[in-house]
Scaffold this active site. Structure first.
Site, PDB file in Angstrom:
ATOM      1  N   TRP A  10      37.225  41.438  27.057  1.00 30.85           N
ATOM      2  CA  TRP A  10      36.019  42.169  26.624  1.00 30.85           C
ATOM      3  C   TRP A  10      34.855  41.947  27.583  1.00 30.85           C
ATOM      4  O   TRP A  10      33.814  42.591  27.442  1.00 30.85           O
ATOM      5  CB  TRP A  10      35.610  41.731  25.215  1.00 30.85           C
ATOM      6  N   HIS A  98      38.869  34.944  37.152  1.00 36.02           N
ATOM      7  CA  HIS A  98      38.614  36.386  37.237  1.00 36.02           C
ATOM      8  C   HIS A  98      37.755  36.676  38.466  1.00 36.02           C
ATOM      9  O   HIS A  98      36.890  35.867  38.832  1.00 36.02           O
ATOM     10  CB  HIS A  98      37.916  36.869  35.960  1.00 36.02           C
ATOM     11  N   GLU A 100      35.318  38.493  38.866  1.00 34.63           N
ATOM     12  CA  GLU A 100      33.870  38.474  38.586  1.00 34.63           C
ATOM     13  C   GLU A 100      33.342  37.045  38.598  1.00 34.63           C
ATOM     14  O   GLU A 100      32.220  36.801  39.041  1.00 34.63           O
ATOM     15  CB  GLU A 100      33.598  39.191  37.246  1.00 34.63           C
TER      16      GLU A 100
HETATM   17  P1  13P Z   1      38.940  47.466  33.818  1.00 38.17           P
HETATM   18  O1  13P Z   1      40.166  47.690  32.974  1.00 38.17           O
HETATM   19  O2  13P Z   1      37.659  47.828  33.121  1.00 38.17           O
HETATM   20  O3  13P Z   1      39.074  48.056  35.187  1.00 38.17           O
HETATM   21  O4  13P Z   1      38.840  45.860  34.024  1.00 38.17           O
HETATM   22  C1  13P Z   1      39.949  45.173  34.475  1.00 38.17           C
HETATM   23  C2  13P Z   1      39.665  43.721  34.380  1.00 38.17           C
HETATM   24  O5  13P Z   1      38.900  43.179  35.154  1.00 38.17           O
HETATM   25  C3  13P Z   1      40.313  42.962  33.300  1.00 38.17           C
HETATM   26  O6  13P Z   1      40.135  41.607  33.461  1.00 38.17           O
END
Ligand code: 13P
Length: 254
Positions: A10, A98, A100
């Protein structure tokens, strides 16, 4: 063999009450069960307890994951969450590494490795992410880049039960962009990941570790990825924020 897995990340979306509503909606969508598919949801930290309560009350067929953890047991680490705290609220999975977190928060492969060890010591299943940026893909160096991440992230790990360590391959250029990798792109890297895991842990263990694809995965494209030999499921961002679209992906995997 490997059970498929559909996991919803999420990210930083949904307040506590919105998270409860989403989890209730998902419980309703999946009340007929998920067959042999393992379903996992990863809400923000402050939503975890609320979602845990929904899972318990509704006997929902999905497991709870955190999105991050720190490797120390307790102490002066302001803002962090210890593995034992995740145990205490019923989280049985945790996403680590991740892109990010690597990109915005400077998480390194060494950090990810320490997090994996701390989680496994607490019987929490890591969902360990890897994946290359666009410039690496364009230079044709994506396989070597990801293999290097895998070697560093798994260094010194002892995997007894391979169903309790999960990898997610998420090419950074495909995350939240609507630009998916093709199923063949995913297979190329997931196949290389499994080969690397076999070199490190032996073929039998490698054959039991789930490797998920992530990056703009949605109900319309997930089946194509799942057809591939080394793709065992999906780590879903945007499409996990609505109960119906996430449930549709679970059903596509059943
Ligand atoms: P999306 O499915 O929004 O491209 O994100 C992928 C993701 O980073 C899941 O961890």
């Amino acid at each position: 063999m490997r059970n498929r897995m559909i996991a919803g990340n999420w990210k930083m979306n949904k307040t506590y009450s919105e998270g409860v509503v989403l989890a209730q909606g998902l419980a309703r969508e999946l009340e007929g069960g998920t067959g042999s598919v393992d379903v996992v949801v990863a809400p923000p930290a402050v939503d975890l307890k609320g979602v845990a309560e929904v899972i318990e009350q509704e006997q929902a067929p999905f497991a709870l994951s955190a999105q991050n953890v720190y490797w120390e047991e307790s102490g002066a680490f302001t803002g962090e969450t210890a593995p034992g705290m995740l145990n205490a609220i019923g989280a049985t999975y945790c996403i680590i590494g991740h892109s990010e977190r690597r990109g915005y928060f400077g998480e390194t492969d060494e950090d990810i490795n320490r997090k994996a060890k701390a989680l496994m010591a607490h019987d929490i299943v890591p969902i360990s992410c890897c994946g290359e940026p666009l410039e690496v893909r364009e230079a044709g160096e994506h396989v070597a880049f990801v293999v290097d991440q895998i070697k560093k992230d798994t260094e010194g790990l002892e995997i007894e039960d391979p169903s309790k360590y999960v990898i997610a391959y998420e090419p950074i250029w495909a995350i939240g962009t609507g630009k998916t990798a093709t199923a063949d792109d995913a297979q190329e890297v997931c196949g290389a990941i499994r080969k690397t895991l076999a070199e490190i842990f032996g073929q039998e263990k490698a054959d039991g570790i789930r490797i998920l694809y992530g990056g703009s995965a949605k109900p319309e494209n997930v089946a194509g990825f799942l057809e591939k030999e080394d793709v065992d499921g999906a780590l879903v961002g945007g499409a996990s924020l609505k109960a119906d679209s996430f449930a549709a992906m679970v059903k596509a995997a059943m």
